[in-house]
Design a protein around this motif. Sequence first.
Motif, short mmCIF file in Angstrom:
data_model
loop_
_atom_site.label_atom_id
_atom_site.label_comp_id
_atom_site.label_asym_id
_atom_site.label_seq_id
_atom_site.Cartn_x
_atom_site.Cartn_y
_atom_site.Cartn_z
N GLU A 88 0.83 -1.20 0.00
CA GLU A 88 0.00 0.00 0.00
C GLU A 88 0.87 1.26 0.00
OE1 GLU A 88 -3.92 -1.43 2.52
OE2 GLU A 88 -2.08 -0.96 3.62
N LEU A 89 1.96 1.23 0.77
CA LEU A 89 2.86 2.37 0.83
C LEU A 89 3.52 2.61 -0.53
CD1 LEU A 89 4.43 1.61 4.31
CD2 LEU A 89 2.93 3.52 3.76
N TRP A 90 4.01 1.53 -1.16
CA TRP A 90 4.64 1.66 -2.48
C TRP A 90 3.63 2.16 -3.51
CZ3 TRP A 90 7.17 -3.50 -1.15
CH2 TRP A 90 8.46 -3.30 -0.63
N ALA A 91 2.39 1.67 -3.44
CA ALA A 91 1.35 2.10 -4.39
C ALA A 91 1.04 3.59 -4.19
CB ALA A 91 0.09 1.26 -4.21
N TYR A 92 0.99 4.02 -2.94
CA TYR A 92 0.72 5.43 -2.66
C TYR A 92 1.82 6.32 -3.23
CZ TYR A 92 -0.69 9.66 -0.22
OH TYR A 92 -1.10 10.94 0.05
N LEU A 93 3.08 5.94 -2.94
CA LEU A 93 4.19 6.76 -3.43
C LEU A 93 4.25 6.73 -4.96
CD1 LEU A 93 6.48 8.63 -2.64
CD2 LEU A 93 7.99 6.65 -2.53
N ALA A 94 3.88 5.62 -5.56
CA ALA A 94 3.88 5.53 -7.03
C ALA A 94 2.88 6.51 -7.64
CB ALA A 94 3.57 4.10 -7.47
N GLU A 95 1.82 6.84 -6.91
CA GLU A 95 0.84 7.82 -7.41
C GLU A 95 1.42 9.24 -7.43
OE1 GLU A 95 -3.14 7.69 -5.76
OE2 GLU A 95 -2.84 5.58 -5.23
N VAL A 96 2.26 9.56 -6.45
CA VAL A 96 2.80 10.93 -6.37
C VAL A 96 4.20 11.05 -6.98
CG1 VAL A 96 1.40 11.63 -4.41
CG2 VAL A 96 3.61 10.59 -4.00
N LEU A 97 4.92 9.94 -7.05
CA LEU A 97 6.27 9.93 -7.64
C LEU A 97 6.44 8.60 -8.39
CD1 LEU A 97 8.97 11.51 -7.76
CD2 LEU A 97 9.70 10.20 -5.77
N PRO A 98 5.90 8.53 -9.61
CA PRO A 98 5.86 7.26 -10.33
C PRO A 98 7.21 6.60 -10.57
CG PRO A 98 4.60 8.95 -11.49
CD PRO A 98 5.32 9.62 -10.36
N ASN A 99 8.27 7.37 -10.70
CA ASN A 99 9.56 6.77 -11.03
C ASN A 99 10.49 6.60 -9.83
OD1 ASN A 99 9.96 9.51 -10.70
ND2 ASN A 99 11.47 9.67 -12.34
N PHE A 100 9.93 6.47 -8.61
CA PHE A 100 10.80 6.30 -7.45
C PHE A 100 11.51 4.94 -7.53
CE2 PHE A 100 7.16 4.02 -5.77
CZ PHE A 100 7.71 3.07 -4.91
N ASP A 101 12.70 4.88 -6.97
CA ASP A 101 13.52 3.67 -7.02
C ASP A 101 12.99 2.66 -6.00
OD1 ASP A 101 15.48 1.70 -6.92
OD2 ASP A 101 17.11 3.13 -7.22
N ARG A 102 12.36 1.62 -6.50
CA ARG A 102 11.73 0.63 -5.62
C ARG A 102 12.72 -0.22 -4.84
NH1 ARG A 102 8.48 2.62 -9.09
NH2 ARG A 102 6.23 2.41 -9.01
N GLU A 103 13.99 -0.19 -5.22
CA GLU A 103 15.00 -0.97 -4.49
C GLU A 103 15.63 -0.17 -3.35
OE1 GLU A 103 17.89 -2.57 -7.15
OE2 GLU A 103 16.38 -3.66 -8.33
N ARG A 104 15.66 1.15 -3.48
CA ARG A 104 16.33 1.97 -2.47
C ARG A 104 15.39 2.76 -1.57
NH1 ARG A 104 21.30 5.11 -5.07
NH2 ARG A 104 19.76 5.82 -6.56
N VAL A 105 14.10 2.80 -1.90
CA VAL A 105 13.12 3.48 -1.05
C VAL A 105 12.33 2.40 -0.31
CG1 VAL A 105 11.15 5.04 -0.98
CG2 VAL A 105 12.99 5.45 -2.61
N TYR A 106 12.49 2.36 0.99
CA TYR A 106 11.88 1.32 1.82
C TYR A 106 10.53 1.78 2.36
CZ TYR A 106 16.63 -0.48 1.68
OH TYR A 106 17.84 -0.95 1.24
N PRO A 107 9.68 0.83 2.76
CA PRO A 107 8.39 1.21 3.36
C PRO A 107 8.54 2.13 4.57
CG PRO A 107 8.39 -1.12 2.81
CD PRO A 107 9.79 -0.62 2.57
N SER A 108 9.58 1.92 5.36
CA SER A 108 9.79 2.80 6.52
C SER A 108 10.08 4.24 6.08
CB SER A 108 10.93 2.27 7.39
OG SER A 108 12.13 2.20 6.64
N ASP A 109 10.77 4.39 4.95
CA ASP A 109 11.03 5.74 4.41
C ASP A 109 9.72 6.41 4.01
OD1 ASP A 109 13.79 5.22 4.64
OD2 ASP A 109 13.91 4.47 2.59
N ILE A 110 8.84 5.65 3.37
CA ILE A 110 7.56 6.19 2.91
C ILE A 110 6.70 6.57 4.11
CG2 ILE A 110 5.49 5.74 1.52
CD1 ILE A 110 7.24 3.72 -0.08
N LYS A 111 6.69 5.71 5.15
CA LYS A 111 5.93 6.04 6.36
C LYS A 111 6.43 7.34 6.98
CE LYS A 111 4.07 1.84 8.34
NZ LYS A 111 4.11 0.91 9.47
#
Length: 146
Positions: A88-111
């Motif tokens: 859910e966190l990755w999906a949310y961030l993908a809506e506001v920043l579609p090209n974020f690096d999924r390997e280096r941005v962790y769920p804790s960072d998004i929280k």
Amino acid sequence: MLKTILSISGKPSLFKLVSHGKNMLIVESLVDQKRIPAYAKDKVISLGDIAIYTDEAEAPLHEVLTSIKNKENGANTSLNLTGAKPEELWAYLAEVLPNFDRERVYPSDIKKLLAWYNLLIANGITEFTPEETKPETEQPEEKREE
């Protein structure tokens, strides 16, 4: 505005820079408005200096916060941070920043990002874009005598 909002490692809130002294900063918590010193040994970083990893480069935090504000129409995030799953966190961030690096941005960072956004909104800080200095060409020119 984000240049004066600070994150201090080991402290659970954001802080507003109030003053500075010899080898320390005086900061005020955005949560309870208590003032505390932040010493040179503390890891202090301005929100204006933070960026989010993307596939190409890095996106400045002010751009991401502005995207979240636009998505939420200036209100708190619609996502429940305490019970949010990583997907859910990755999906949310993908809506506001579609090209974020999924390997280096962790769920804790998004929280943490979303918690910071909610805290800033709760404190009436809604303008995230840094203030640009006016170029010299916009200033009135003096008449020259030849």
